[in-house]
Design a protein around this motif. Structure first.
Motif, PDB file in Angstrom:
ATOM      1  N   ALA B 105       0.936  -1.103  -0.058  1.00 41.06           N
ATOM      2  CA  ALA B 105      -0.245   0.006   0.125  1.00 41.06           C
ATOM      3  C   ALA B 105       0.953   1.305   0.042  1.00 41.06           C
ATOM      4  CB  ALA B 105      -0.990   0.018   1.268  1.00 41.06           C
ATOM      5  N   ARG B 106       0.354   2.358  -0.531  1.00 40.69           N
ATOM      6  CA  ARG B 106       1.006   3.564  -0.431  1.00 40.69           C
ATOM      7  C   ARG B 106       0.136   4.653   0.381  1.00 40.69           C
ATOM      8  NH1 ARG B 106       1.410   7.881  -5.369  1.00 40.69           N
ATOM      9  NH2 ARG B 106       2.579   9.647  -4.329  1.00 40.69           N
ATOM     10  N   THR B 107       0.601   5.036   1.267  1.00 37.61           N
ATOM     11  CA  THR B 107      -0.115   5.954   2.124  1.00 37.61           C
ATOM     12  C   THR B 107       0.040   7.454   1.938  1.00 37.61           C
ATOM     13  OG1 THR B 107       0.116   4.180   3.841  1.00 37.61           O
ATOM     14  CG2 THR B 107      -0.869   6.411   4.648  1.00 37.61           C
ATOM     15  N   LEU B 108      -1.110   8.136   1.746  1.00 38.76           N
ATOM     16  CA  LEU B 108      -0.760   9.618   1.453  1.00 38.76           C
ATOM     17  C   LEU B 108      -1.700  10.197   2.698  1.00 38.76           C
ATOM     18  CD1 LEU B 108      -2.523   9.675  -2.003  1.00 38.76           C
ATOM     19  CD2 LEU B 108      -0.032   9.712  -1.364  1.00 38.76           C
ATOM     20  N   MET B 109      -0.897  11.508   3.053  1.00 35.09           N
ATOM     21  CA  MET B 109      -1.663  12.346   4.016  1.00 35.09           C
ATOM     22  C   MET B 109      -2.480  13.315   3.064  1.00 35.09           C
ATOM     23  SD  MET B 109      -1.563  15.444   5.729  1.00 35.09           S
ATOM     24  CE  MET B 109      -0.068  16.212   5.292  1.00 35.09           C
ATOM     25  N   VAL B 110      -3.825  13.463   3.436  1.00 37.37           N
ATOM     26  CA  VAL B 110      -4.703  14.507   2.804  1.00 37.37           C
ATOM     27  C   VAL B 110      -5.060  15.344   3.825  1.00 37.37           C
ATOM     28  CG1 VAL B 110      -6.698  14.775   1.676  1.00 37.37           C
ATOM     29  CG2 VAL B 110      -5.235  12.774   1.213  1.00 37.37           C
ATOM     30  N   ARG B 111      -4.874  16.635   3.549  1.00 36.56           N
ATOM     31  CA  ARG B 111      -5.179  17.829   4.704  1.00 36.56           C
ATOM     32  C   ARG B 111      -6.226  18.429   3.846  1.00 36.56           C
ATOM     33  NH1 ARG B 111      -3.581  23.048   6.288  1.00 36.56           N
ATOM     34  NH2 ARG B 111      -1.904  23.184   4.470  1.00 36.56           N
ATOM     35  N   PHE B 124       2.624  10.225   3.130  1.00 37.44           N
ATOM     36  CA  PHE B 124       2.503  10.360   4.578  1.00 37.44           C
ATOM     37  C   PHE B 124       3.885   9.857   5.175  1.00 37.44           C
ATOM     38  CE2 PHE B 124       1.728   8.329   8.698  1.00 37.44           C
ATOM     39  CZ  PHE B 124       0.819   9.097   9.249  1.00 37.44           C
ATOM     40  N   VAL B 127       5.212  10.436  12.077  1.00 37.44           N
ATOM     41  CA  VAL B 127       5.330  11.381  13.121  1.00 37.44           C
ATOM     42  C   VAL B 127       5.968  10.704  14.265  1.00 37.44           C
ATOM     43  CG1 VAL B 127       4.639  13.622  14.298  1.00 37.44           C
ATOM     44  CG2 VAL B 127       3.860  12.933  11.886  1.00 37.44           C
ATOM     45  N   ASN B 208       2.727   8.691  15.360  1.00 36.48           N
ATOM     46  CA  ASN B 208       1.519   9.059  14.509  1.00 36.48           C
ATOM     47  C   ASN B 208       0.367   9.459  15.451  1.00 36.48           C
ATOM     48  OD1 ASN B 208       2.810   9.053  12.056  1.00 36.48           O
ATOM     49  ND2 ASN B 208       2.389   6.690  11.689  1.00 36.48           N
TER      50      ASN B 208
END
Lengths: 203, 241
Positions: B105-111, B124, B127, B208
């Motif tokens: 899987a590729r994980t993105l951070m969407v704001r 992503f 943190v 995270n």
């Protein structure tokens, strides 16, 4: 028509309209999105360990049942207290006049945990209460958004942004003494941050 | 799960390993049925990936009318060998739109902003926690009255700091006594490395995890102490319309 918080302090009635404040409305949101090799968003599913069932969202039912596997409909549930007594349902306090107590010290608020926060819009505000809130005083009353078995505390206060109602539940700790080593029971306590997830919005 | 151990420093910059614990849940009520038999909640299988609308539509040649007739004639939406089964031990997996399992899987951070508009989409990046048994929570010395805190923040979590031995009892008692006598709470901040430099950061208790503002409150009596770290991620502010 939306119902209001109606409070009585020393025989004087005040009422407030309420709108819930949450983090998403204040700060926006950061979420993790998993995508496939083509950039299409994916969804989380449950795979049983024996590999016989793949369960996408919506494939799971949550039911109440007794030890004989007999289903109990939600409407037939009874709440029973720790003493085995059937618990009384508490009516919603919205639209009903409730007694306001206080002022209470800030430490009283710190003995609680906030469950929800409302921005309050004064519809009718007694001058004495207004003056006390503007002087930084805090008042409390009981609060139940809808009919149910739990009753919470509502703290009423004002800051430069406006009037706020903090719905909270008591979460006190005892003092600790020198000879109190962690007990086995305490060692099994739940991890307080196990369900923590990414959300950096306030910072 | 054992109590968590964290490192914390006092105003003399001495640090110690101590433990944190959440408040005990208040005794609530249990559910029974109308015959006063205790009931519990159970998660049961209702359908599987072969019984979603998309899967059924595919089975009926992508024709809604055929699917509707199939639903009238039989029960293609019910997996009779599975429905009603307890889920039991299971794992969480990611699936594509077509229901196939994702192995990488590729994980993105969407704001999104407060209006719900997407403003940023990036890969992503984890943190790291700023609170734990490897990093020391420093003493900031920034104190506030309890009134200031409760008028500005909603406290949504809290943990009690507890000693693990006689030495840490004395250490924590002194911190509690200082705050008790000053009648103040002290701001607690973590330390995070940004661009190779150590900077103050919000309290994050696991990778995270949610970031919190932390305020340490201390109370003492003759022989005991109470140190509570109040945590907030919500300010008492108006929503901008």
């Amino acid at each position: 028509m939306a119902r209001s918080i109606v409070v009585n302090l020393g025989g004087k009635v005040s009422s407030f309209g309420l709108s819930k404040i949450d983090r998403e409305k204040l700060y926006g949101k950061r979420t993790r999105v998993v995508v496939d090799e083509n950039g299409n968003p994916c969804t989380m599913a449950t795979l049983t360990r024996d590999g016989t069932a793949l369960l996408p969202p919506g494939s799971v039912a949550m039911l109440y049942m007794n030890d004989d596997f007999e289903v109990c409909e939600r409407g037939d549930l009874q709440a029973v207290t720790a003493d085995g007594e059937i618990a009384d349902e508490v009516e919603s306090t919205l639209g009903a006049e409730v007694e306001l107590r206080g002022p209470v010290p800030a430490a009283r608020v710190l003995d609680h945990l906030a469950k929800s926060v409302y921005l309050l819009d004064p519809e009718e505000l007694d001058a004495t209460l207004q003056a006390a809130l503007e002087a930084g005083q805090i008042f409390e009353t009981r609060f139940n958004y809808r009919k149910g078995f739990d009753e919470n505390t509502l703290f009423l206060l004002k800051n430069e942004e406006g009037f706020f109602g903090i719905v909270a539940e008591l979460a006190e700790f005892d003092f600790l003494y020198r000879n109190q080593a962690p007990t086995l029971e305490e060692d099994d306590a739940e991890d307080p941050f196990a369900d923590d997830d990414l959300d950096f919005s306030m910072f | 799960m054992a109590l968590r151990t964290i490192k914390i420093a006092d105003e003399k910059k001495r640090d110690a390993d101590i433990q944190i614990e959440p408040p005990k849940r208040k005794a609530s009520f249990n559910w029974t049925n109308q015959r006063n038999q205790p009931v519990h909640s159970e998660r049961l299988i209702k359908a599987t990936e072969e019984h979603t609308y998309a899967a059924l539509l595919k089975k009926f040649d992508g024709d809604d009318n055929k699917l509707a007739l199939g639903l009238v004639d039989g029960d293609p939406e019910v997996p009779f060998d599975m429905a009603g089964r307890r889920i039991g031990p299971s794992d969480r997996v990611w699936i594509r739109e077509d229901g196939s399992v994702l192995y990488c899987a590729r994980t993105l951070m969407v704001r999104t902003d407060a209006s719900g508009e997407e403003v940023e989409r990036t890969d992503f990046i984890d943190v790291e926690a700023t609170v734990g048994d490897e990093t020391i929570l420093p003493w900031t010395g920034r104190t506030f009255s309890r009134d200031e805190i409760v008028h500005k923040f909603a406290i949504i979590r809290k943990v009690r700091l507890r000693h693990v031995n006689g030495l840490t009892f004395d250490f924590l008692y002194e911190i509690a006594k200082t705050l008790h006598e000053e009648d103040k709470v002290v701001l607690m901040r973590g330390i995070a490395e940004v661009d190779g430099k150590k900077r103050p950061a919000p309290l994050i208790f696991q990778t995270n995890g949610s970031p919190y503002q932390g305020f340490l409150e201390g109370r003492v009596d003759e022989n005991g102490f109470l140190l509570v770290l109040h945590l907030s991620n919500l300010e008492l502010k108006k929503v901008q319309s």
